[in-house]
Design a protein around this motif. Structure first.
Motif, mmCIF file in Angstrom:
data_model
loop_
_atom_site.group_PDB
_atom_site.id
_atom_site.type_symbol
_atom_site.label_atom_id
_atom_site.label_comp_id
_atom_site.label_asym_id
_atom_site.label_seq_id
_atom_site.Cartn_x
_atom_site.Cartn_y
_atom_site.Cartn_z
ATOM 1 N N LEU A 470 -14.604 79.403 139.608
ATOM 2 C CA LEU A 470 -15.584 79.568 140.623
ATOM 3 C C LEU A 470 -16.098 80.925 140.835
ATOM 4 O O LEU A 470 -16.952 81.309 141.348
ATOM 5 C CB LEU A 470 -14.693 79.238 142.081
ATOM 6 N N ASP A 471 -15.281 82.037 140.186
ATOM 7 C CA ASP A 471 -15.687 83.585 140.223
ATOM 8 C C ASP A 471 -17.161 83.469 139.778
ATOM 9 O O ASP A 471 -17.790 84.474 140.331
ATOM 10 C CB ASP A 471 -14.684 84.266 139.430
ATOM 11 N N GLY A 472 -17.284 82.780 138.576
ATOM 12 C CA GLY A 472 -18.621 83.319 137.914
ATOM 13 C C GLY A 472 -19.758 82.835 138.767
ATOM 14 O O GLY A 472 -21.031 83.687 138.992
ATOM 15 N N LEU A 473 -19.887 81.824 139.955
ATOM 16 C CA LEU A 473 -20.928 81.237 140.699
ATOM 17 C C LEU A 473 -20.916 82.202 141.954
ATOM 18 O O LEU A 473 -21.900 82.667 142.290
ATOM 19 C CB LEU A 473 -20.599 79.866 141.101
ATOM 20 N N ILE A 474 -19.604 82.769 142.283
ATOM 21 C CA ILE A 474 -19.653 83.514 143.769
ATOM 22 C C ILE A 474 -20.200 85.049 143.268
ATOM 23 O O ILE A 474 -20.898 85.677 144.080
ATOM 24 C CB ILE A 474 -18.166 83.809 144.113
ATOM 25 N N LYS A 475 -19.832 85.501 141.937
ATOM 26 C CA LYS A 475 -20.304 86.867 141.635
ATOM 27 C C LYS A 475 -21.660 87.039 141.027
ATOM 28 O O LYS A 475 -21.936 87.883 140.762
ATOM 29 C CB LYS A 475 -19.358 87.510 140.924
ATOM 30 N N ASN A 476 -22.119 85.920 140.724
ATOM 31 C CA ASN A 476 -23.343 85.943 139.947
ATOM 32 C C ASN A 476 -24.701 86.409 140.772
ATOM 33 O O ASN A 476 -24.922 85.889 142.045
ATOM 34 C CB ASN A 476 -23.930 84.393 139.601
ATOM 35 N N GLU A 477 -25.363 87.351 140.450
ATOM 36 C CA GLU A 477 -26.327 87.895 141.290
ATOM 37 C C GLU A 477 -27.735 87.880 140.776
ATOM 38 O O GLU A 477 -28.746 88.506 141.226
ATOM 39 C CB GLU A 477 -26.099 89.418 141.564
ATOM 40 N N SER A 478 -27.861 86.985 139.810
ATOM 41 C CA SER A 478 -29.071 86.874 139.098
ATOM 42 C C SER A 478 -29.980 85.733 139.882
ATOM 43 O O SER A 478 -29.740 85.188 140.817
ATOM 44 C CB SER A 478 -28.947 86.358 137.864
ATOM 45 N N ASP A 479 -31.283 85.611 139.327
ATOM 46 C CA ASP A 479 -32.224 84.523 140.101
ATOM 47 C C ASP A 479 -31.807 83.239 139.980
ATOM 48 O O ASP A 479 -32.156 82.535 140.545
ATOM 49 C CB ASP A 479 -33.491 84.888 139.687
ATOM 50 N N ILE A 480 -30.791 82.846 138.759
ATOM 51 C CA ILE A 480 -30.517 81.742 138.539
ATOM 52 C C ILE A 480 -29.143 81.417 139.601
ATOM 53 O O ILE A 480 -28.243 82.030 139.323
ATOM 54 C CB ILE A 480 -30.222 81.457 136.958
#
Length: 725
Positions: A470-480
Motif C-alpha cells: 500500500l505504501d507505493g500508492l499512498i506515497k505516489n505523487e505522480s499524475d498517474i
C-alpha cells in the motif's frame, strides 16, 4: 546561517542519525536471530536424515521386547534376562539414544540453536543493551525477563533459581519449557532461557508489542496516530469521500449485506460457470484462454525493430535528461548554492554509474572525462532518495502525456511485485532469502498498467512483502493515481485487505492454491446449494463494529501522513494476542477478502485482468535487471540508505529508457501511419515499451551534450487522423 538555526539543524541531524542507528541495531538483532532459527531448522532436517537408521534400530529393539512378552505363556511375565537377551546393545546406550531422539521429537529444533548461539551471544546481548525497550501493553513480563538475563550476563552459572517467576509465563511454549525448566531442582537453564527470551523479543518487536525509544521503524505507533479530536473533525469528510458510513453498526450491516448478496449470486450462477467445479470438495478453477495476438502484430513489431535507431544507453540517458532538465532537481544536501562545473554532465555520469551498477571506478574508465572521486562525490553530496523520487515523478508525468500508453492501460490500476537483488554476504544488513535463494534484499516495485514504474522500495529478505504493497500508492505523487492494486499471492493477507479497504484501495492479487484460503460466511445459519463447502468460517461482525473507530483512526492517520501503511502493517502482520487492532483488521480483512475471492472465482475477465497486470510487473523486473548490467548484478554498497538509493537510481534509469522508447515508438508509428500502414488499437495494445534490441549497453561511452536533440512531442498522432483502409 544564524547560530540558533545551525544548532537546530545539528540537533535534528543527531536525532535522525540516532534513530537510523537504533533501527540498524534492531535490524541486525532480528536478522541474526532469524538466521539462528533457520540454521537450527536445517540442522534438524539433516539430523533426521542422518539418523534414520538409528530410529529404525530403536523401533526394532522395541519390537524384540514386545515379541519377548508375546512369546511367553499367558500370565507368565518374561524374566529380566529374557528382556536383556532381546536387546542387541547395552540398555544404557539404547536409553541415551532414546533420550536424544525424544529431545528432537515433534520437529523441535531448539536444541540445535544452543551451539550456534554461543559465538553470537555477546553481539545479540550488546544489541539489546543499546536499545531502550518499552511495552505497548500492560504486560511487561518479557522486559523483566530481559533484565534478569542482563543481570546474569557475566555469570558462569548454568542454572538460575528463578523457576517460580517465569515457569507460568504464556510466552514460554511447551517446547521451550522442556529445555528451560527443571521441575526436580526448581531451576532454570540459563542459555535456553536466554534463547527463549531473545526469540520472544524479536517477535514482539515485529508485532509492535515492544517498541524502541527514539526509533523510527520500531517506535510506539500509538503516538504517531492522530488525536481523537482530530479524528472526530475529519471523520465525516473522509467517509463521505470513500462512500461508506461512519456509524459502526451501519458500516457492519452494509458490509454484511454485500457479502451475503454476492455469496447468493455466485451460488445461483455456479452451475452455469464453465470454469468452476469441485473435485473431492476442492474448488477447481479451469484456466482461461489468453486473447490471441492480432495477425498484424508481427508485421508491426518487425517494422518497429527495423526503424528504431540504435543508440547507446548513455545517449538515451542524455536525451531523456535534456528533455526533462532533471539535473536541476539535485542541489547540495547542505542547502548551499551549487558550484558545480557542468552539472548536467556530472548528474548523467552519476546516474549511469549507480543506475547501471558500473561503480565509480569503471564509470571513470568508460567516460574518461571524469574521475572516480567526482562521480562518487556527487552521489554523496547532492543525491538523496527524496530527490531521486522527484526525478522519477517528473519522468512519469512526461510519459503520461503521450498517447501510446493510453492503449496499454487507464492508469487506474497498478501491480506490485518484488525481485531479489544480490548484495555481498559479509554484510551485517544482508539476509538469506529462502524463496529466492542467496543473500540480498528485495526491490519492490509498483508498476502502472501503462508499464511505467511509479514507486520502489528496497526491503530486507526476511520481511513479508505484502506489508509494503500500500505504501507505493499512498506515497505516489505522480499524475498517474491508481486506486486498484494487483500483486502476487505473497502480496496479500487478511490485515492488508482490511486496511486497503479503509484507505479506499481495491486489493486484487493473483491467487494460487485458492483451496488453502478460507471463505467466510456473512451468517453461519445460511446454507448454499452449490458453494456451501467453500465456507469454513463465519464473520464476527460485532468485533468489526466495536473496533471500527480504532481502525478508521489508523486510516485517517495514514491519510494525514502521520504514519505509513507499512509501519502499521508491520505491527499487524505478526500474530499477537496483545494487539486488539490485529484482531479487528483481521476480521474486517476476512470479509473483504471473501468478497474479492467470490468475484475472483466467478469472473473470468477479472482473472484475466489480474494475470495481465502481474505479468507487466514481472516484465518490468526483467527490464530493470537488464539495465543493471555492471558489477555482476551485485549491489556493492554496504550501507542501507545507499542500497535504497541504488534501487531508486535503477528505477529512474528504467523509467527514462521507457520514456525514450515511447517517444521513439511514437515517432516511428506516426511515420508508418503516414505510409498508410494499417495500425489499429487492438494491435497497439500488444506493444510494450520494454524494448531493448536497439540499445547498446557496452563499449566506450561519450557524453555529447552539444548535439541538438529533438524535443519531446506529445501531440504526434497514431490513430485518430489515420485514413480509413
Amino acid at each position: 546561517m544564524k547560530q540558533a538555526k545551525r544548532y537546530t539543524l545539528m540537533v535534528l541531524m543527531i536525532q535522525s542519525k540516532l534513530s537510523q542507528s537504533l533501527d540498524d541495531v534492531a535490524g541486525i538483532f532480528k536478522r541474526k536471530l532469524n538466521k539462528l532459527h533457520q540454521s537450527a531448522e536445517t540442522r534438524l532436517m539433516e539430523y533426521h536424515q542422518e539418523h534414520t537408521q538409528r530410529t529404525e534400530k530403536l523401533i526394532s529393539q522395541f519390537r524384540n521386547v514386545l515379541k519377548t512378552y508375546g512369546d511367553n505363556e499367558a500370565g507368565v511375565p518374561p524374566s529380566l534376562s529374557d528382556i536383556r537377551n532381546a536387546m542387541s546393545e547395552e540398555p544404557a546406550i539404547l536409553l541415551a539414544e532414546c533420550e536424544e531422539h525424544l529431545a528432537y521429537a515433534g520437529n523441535n529444533y531448539y536444541p540445535f540453536m544452543l551451539k550456534l548461539y554461543k559465538p553470537q551471544r555477546a553481539q545479540l546481548l550488546n544489541c539489546l543493551e543499546l536499545l531502550e525497550l518499552g511495552s505497548s501493553s500492560e504486560d511487561s513480563s518479557i522486559l523483566l525477563a530481559l533484565e534478569t538475563i542482563l543481570e546474569y550476563r557475566n555469570t558462569h552459572k548454568q542454572e538460575l533459581g528463578h523457576y517460580e517467576e517465569f515457569v507460568a509465563q504464556p510466552w514460554v511454549n511447551d517446547k521451550w519449557k522442556k529445555l528451560i525448566f527443571n521441575a526436580d531442582t526448581k531451576t532454570v537453564n540459563r542459555k535456553y532461557f536466554e534463547l527463549c527470551v531473545l526469540s520472544r523479543i524479536k517477535n514482539e518487536l515485529s508485532s509492535g508489542d515492544l517498541f524502541i525509544r527514539y526509533s523510527l521503524e520500531h517506535s510506539d505507533y500509538r503516538k504517531e496516530l492522530i488525536s481523537w479530536d482530530e479524528y472526530e473533525q475529519g471523520l465525516s469528510e473522509y467517509t463521505d469521500m470513500l462512500g461508506f458510513s461512519k456509524d459502526s453498526k451501519t458500516f457492519a450491516t452494509e458490509l454484511k449485506k454485500t457479502l451475503s448478496e454476492l455469496s447468493t449470486q455466485v451460488d445461483e450462477q455456479f452451475q452455469s460457470n464453465e470454469f468452476l467445479d469441485f473435485n473431492n470438495d476442492q474448488l477447481v478453477i479451469r484456466r482461461h484462454q489468453n486473447i490471441p495476438e492480432p495477425q498484424q502484430l508481427k508485421k508491426l513489431d518487425e517494422a518497429l525493430r527495423d526503424s528504431l535507431e540504435e543508440k547507446s544507453i548513455v545517449d538515451i540517458l542524455v536525451e531523456s535528461e535534456q528533455w526533462l532538465d532533471a539535473h536541476k532537481l539535485f542541489k547540495p544536501v547542505s542547502g548551499f548554492e551549487s558550484k558545480l562545473d557542468n552539472p548536467r554532465k556530472r548528474f548523467i555520469s552519476t546516474l549511469f554509474c549507480y543506475g547501471c551498477n558500473l561503480g565509480p571506478t569503471q564509470t571513470a574508465r568508460s567516460i574518461k572525462t571524469l574521475s572516480r572521486k567526482q562521480v562518487a562525490w556527487l552521489n554523496l553530496k547532492y543525491v538523496t532518495e527524496e530527490k531521486l523520487e522527484k526525478a522519477i515523478v517528473k519522468t512519469v508525468n512526461a510519459y503520461n502525456k503521450f498517447e501510446l500508453p493510453s492503449f496499454w492501460g487507464s492508469g487506474k490500476s497498478a501491480s506490485a511485485d518484488g525481485t531479489k537483488w544480490n548484495v555481498y554476504e559479509q554484510n551485517l544488513l544482508s539476509e538469506y532469502h529462502i524463496r529466492y535463494g542467496g543473500y540480498g534484499g528485495i526491490g519492490y516495485y509498483h508498476v502502472s498498467d501503462t508499464y511505467i514504474a511509479l514507486f520502489s522500495h528496497f526491503i530486507p529478505c526476511g520481511v513479508y512483502e505484502a506489508i509494503y504493497i500500500l505504501d507505493g500508492l499512498i506515497k505516489n505523487e505522480s499524475d498517474i493515481q491508481p486506486d486498484v492494486i494487483h500483486g502476487d499471492t505473497q502480496a496479500q493477507s487478511t490485515t492488508v485487505f482490511g486496511l486497503a479497504h479503509l484507505l479506499g484501495i481495491d486489493l486484487m492479487p493473483r491467487i494460487r492454491n485458492i483451496k488453502k484460503l478460507v471463505f467466510y460466511k456473512a451468517d453461519g445459519r445460511t446454507k448454499y446449494k452449490h458453494i456451501n463447502r467453500l465456507f469454513r468460517g463465519n464473520i464476527n461482525w460485532s468485533l468489526i463494529e466495536r473496533h471500527l473507530p480504532d481502525m478508521l483512526r489508523v486510516a485517517l492517520s495514514i491519510q494525514a501522513g502521520k504514519i505509513s501503511p507499512s509501519t502499521i502493517l508491520k505491527r499487524l502482520g505478526t500474530y499477537s494476542r496483545k494487539n486488539r487492532l490485529y484482531f479487528a483488521f483481521r476480521e474486517l480483512g476476512r470479509a473483504i477478502r471473501t468478497i474479492f475471492l467470490l468475484k475472483y472465482i466467478s469472473d473470468v475477465e477479472l482473472r484475466r485482468t489480474i494475470h495481465s497486470a502481474t505479468n507487466k510487473s514481472e516484465e518490468f523486473n526483467n527490464f530493470t535487471k537488464w539495465l543493471f548490467f555492471g558489477g555482476d548484478g551485485i549491489i556493492a554498497e554496504n550501507v542501507r540508505h545507499e542500497q535504497r538509493k541504488v534501487i531508486k537510481y535503477n528505477q529512474l534509469v528504467a523509467n527514462l529508457v521507457i520514456l525514450h522508447n515511447v517517444q521513439s515508438m511514437t515517432e516511428v508509428l506516426s511515420q508508418l501511419k503516414q505510409r498508410q500502414m494499417p495500425i489499429s488499437e487492438e494491435v497497439l495494445k500488444f506493444l510494450s515499451p520494454y524494448r531493448t534490441e536497439h540499445i547498446n549497453r557496452f563499449g566506450d561511452y561519450h557524453l555529447d551534450l552539444s548535439k541538438k536533440r529533438k524535443p519531446l512531442n506529445y501531440k504526434l498522432d497514431i490513430i485518430k487522423s489515420q485514413s480509413p483502409q
